[in-house]
Design an enzyme around this catalytic site. Sequence first.
Site, PDB file in Angstrom:
ATOM      1  N   ASP A  55     124.873   4.696  67.548  1.00 50.29           N
ATOM      2  CA  ASP A  55     125.513   5.977  67.925  1.00 50.29           C
ATOM      3  C   ASP A  55     126.867   6.444  67.016  1.00 50.29           C
ATOM      4  O   ASP A  55     127.549   7.524  67.236  1.00 50.29           O
ATOM      5  CB  ASP A  55     126.047   5.962  69.550  1.00 50.29           C
ATOM      6  CG  ASP A  55     127.109   4.911  69.885  1.00 50.29           C
ATOM      7  OD1 ASP A  55     126.666   3.720  69.314  1.00 50.29           O
ATOM      8  OD2 ASP A  55     127.823   4.814  70.444  1.00 50.29           O
ATOM      9  N   GLU A  61      60.501  -9.842  59.536  1.00 51.37           N
ATOM     10  CA  GLU A  61      59.827 -11.222  59.706  1.00 51.37           C
ATOM     11  C   GLU A  61      59.673 -11.880  58.691  1.00 51.37           C
ATOM     12  O   GLU A  61      58.901 -12.957  58.258  1.00 51.37           O
ATOM     13  CB  GLU A  61      58.655 -10.992  60.556  1.00 51.37           C
ATOM     14  CG  GLU A  61      57.478 -10.506  60.055  1.00 51.37           C
ATOM     15  CD  GLU A  61      57.433  -8.981  60.170  1.00 51.37           C
ATOM     16  OE1 GLU A  61      58.357  -8.439  60.299  1.00 51.37           O
ATOM     17  OE2 GLU A  61      56.097  -8.397  60.144  1.00 51.37           O
ATOM     18  N   ASP A  85      56.236 -14.908  55.536  1.00 54.03           N
ATOM     19  CA  ASP A  85      55.944 -13.967  56.501  1.00 54.03           C
ATOM     20  C   ASP A  85      55.427 -14.375  57.684  1.00 54.03           C
ATOM     21  O   ASP A  85      54.111 -14.961  57.342  1.00 54.03           O
ATOM     22  CB  ASP A  85      55.394 -12.771  55.586  1.00 54.03           C
ATOM     23  CG  ASP A  85      55.423 -11.410  56.922  1.00 54.03           C
ATOM     24  OD1 ASP A  85      56.219 -10.741  56.501  1.00 54.03           O
ATOM     25  OD2 ASP A  85      54.640 -11.256  57.387  1.00 54.03           O
ATOM     26  N   MET A 118     125.224  -0.921  72.539  1.00 51.18           N
ATOM     27  CA  MET A 118     125.906  -0.131  73.078  1.00 51.18           C
ATOM     28  C   MET A 118     125.681   1.429  72.632  1.00 51.18           C
ATOM     29  O   MET A 118     126.330   1.791  71.576  1.00 51.18           O
ATOM     30  CB  MET A 118     127.338  -0.539  73.078  1.00 51.18           C
ATOM     31  CG  MET A 118     127.877  -1.989  73.413  1.00 51.18           C
ATOM     32  SD  MET A 118     127.684  -1.984  75.223  1.00 51.18           S
ATOM     33  CE  MET A 118     129.308  -1.145  75.718  1.00 51.18           C
ATOM     34  N   ASN A 143      55.913  -8.231  69.233  1.00 54.35           N
ATOM     35  CA  ASN A 143      56.586  -7.217  69.893  1.00 54.35           C
ATOM     36  C   ASN A 143      56.038  -6.261  70.648  1.00 54.35           C
ATOM     37  O   ASN A 143      56.681  -5.880  71.766  1.00 54.35           O
ATOM     38  CB  ASN A 143      57.449  -6.242  68.518  1.00 54.35           C
ATOM     39  CG  ASN A 143      58.334  -7.043  67.839  1.00 54.35           C
ATOM     40  OD1 ASN A 143      59.200  -7.934  68.566  1.00 54.35           O
ATOM     41  ND2 ASN A 143      58.903  -6.731  66.335  1.00 54.35           N
TER      42      ASN A 143
HETATM   43 MG    MG Z   1     127.285   1.542  69.755  1.00 51.01          MG
END
Ligand code: MG
Length: 463
Positions: free
Chosen positions: A10, A373, A330, A55, A338
């Site tokens: 500040d 595969e 293979d 502060m 599948n």
């Molecule tokens: Mg200060």
Amino acid sequence: MTAQILVVDDVLANVKLLEAKLASEYYDVITAKDGFEAISKAKEHRPDLILLDVMMPGMDGFETCAKIKADVELSHIPIVMVTALSEKSDRLKGLDAGADDFITKPINDVALFARVKSLVRIKMLLDELRLRDKTSIEMGIKSEVGQTMITDVSGARVLLVDDDTVQGKQIVARLSESYNVEWVEEPDQAVAKACIGNFDVILISTLLSNADGLRLASQIKSNEAMRNVPLLVFVDEDDPRIMLKALEMGINDYMTVPVDKNEMLVRVRTQIRRKKYQETLKSQYQMSMSMAITDALTGLYNRHYLNTHLGNMVKQALKNGKYMALMIMDMDHFKSVNDTYGHDVGDMILKQLATLIIQQSRSSELAARFGGEEFVVLMPETDPQSALMAANRMRDVVQLTPFKINDKGDTIQKTISIGIASLHPDGDSAESLLKRADEALYEAKRAGRNRVTVNSVLAPKGW
Ligand SMILES: [Mg+2]
């Protein structure tokens, strides 16, 4: 390393002073005059570090800090609280609010830059972790964010090198609340101890009566195995020369004696966190490397890696005049698996086949999933007869192995077809070797499957 630092105070004169100091070290500085502006600037710029005055009117530094640390988007930005020297309780309050470190007014340049550097380094590591995490998520890999936010470092290993019995006892007592502490009172044992102890941070006094603490630190730093272990030294407040020398040597942080125990806890924690981040980063790098070259389903190498490796292996074999063979296999009628049992069962079968391939391969051979595969095994230093024997053994093993299709113990029988080709010493290449093996595989399929076919084109003598 350019880092952006948000300075919050500040009092304009304080802001200007810090801005000038930081700019002289090539940091990029932005400023805010109160907590509200600090939060909005933090959101807008995402700085690498915030220096926050305690502060301030309106919203004080503690509240500002807590707000920033509670914001998911900002919580990873390190905050250094700037407190008045006399207010020791402020430090603890700041830590409760989530601050990462503090410096005291009037600000000592060495202290400022030591702390800023250390925290900016952590921030950069954290940014890298967050970026990789983002990539992982984009790639559909589970997020590691839970692991990257390392806040709990309890149980870490700390080594203290200090021959001051009174101070040593106090330090050990305090650190032992959170960490595994070992204390060396004889400096000549320090380096050996450090080497074998796998420590996360090492604290060394430079006020040893019979040894040079900085020399010890330098010996530890120059040991390859301990290069990443952070070092924190205790120095005499009246000897800024030692502080500077220590920081120039690459010591990670320092504290003045008598050692403030609360401050020590914060500094030790900061150093341990940095080390842990580095370790996480390294292991994530290794993990992402292995993910980039591995087939996710089977754990074998992927096609991308195979192509790269095949090229290198062929070059090496041609250069050294060595045999090399390649088999491509293979699974027969895989589509029916599948179609009949679903893709999950298909995946189970492929994983089991991959396991068989690994079990049947020598460690010098490289197995990869070529796609669907199809699998490839690269066989360095393998003559044609041995390659044929290996392929026949592989085919036998698959034929004799019951493949599990559920957890109840139901199994099915499967077979594979294999094509093999051998590297020709004259004018052969990775592409043509692979192509010839593939043609052989096609022949095996055409001839009725569950068999091994050798590509005899360009085959070396004795084939
Ligand atoms: Mg200060």
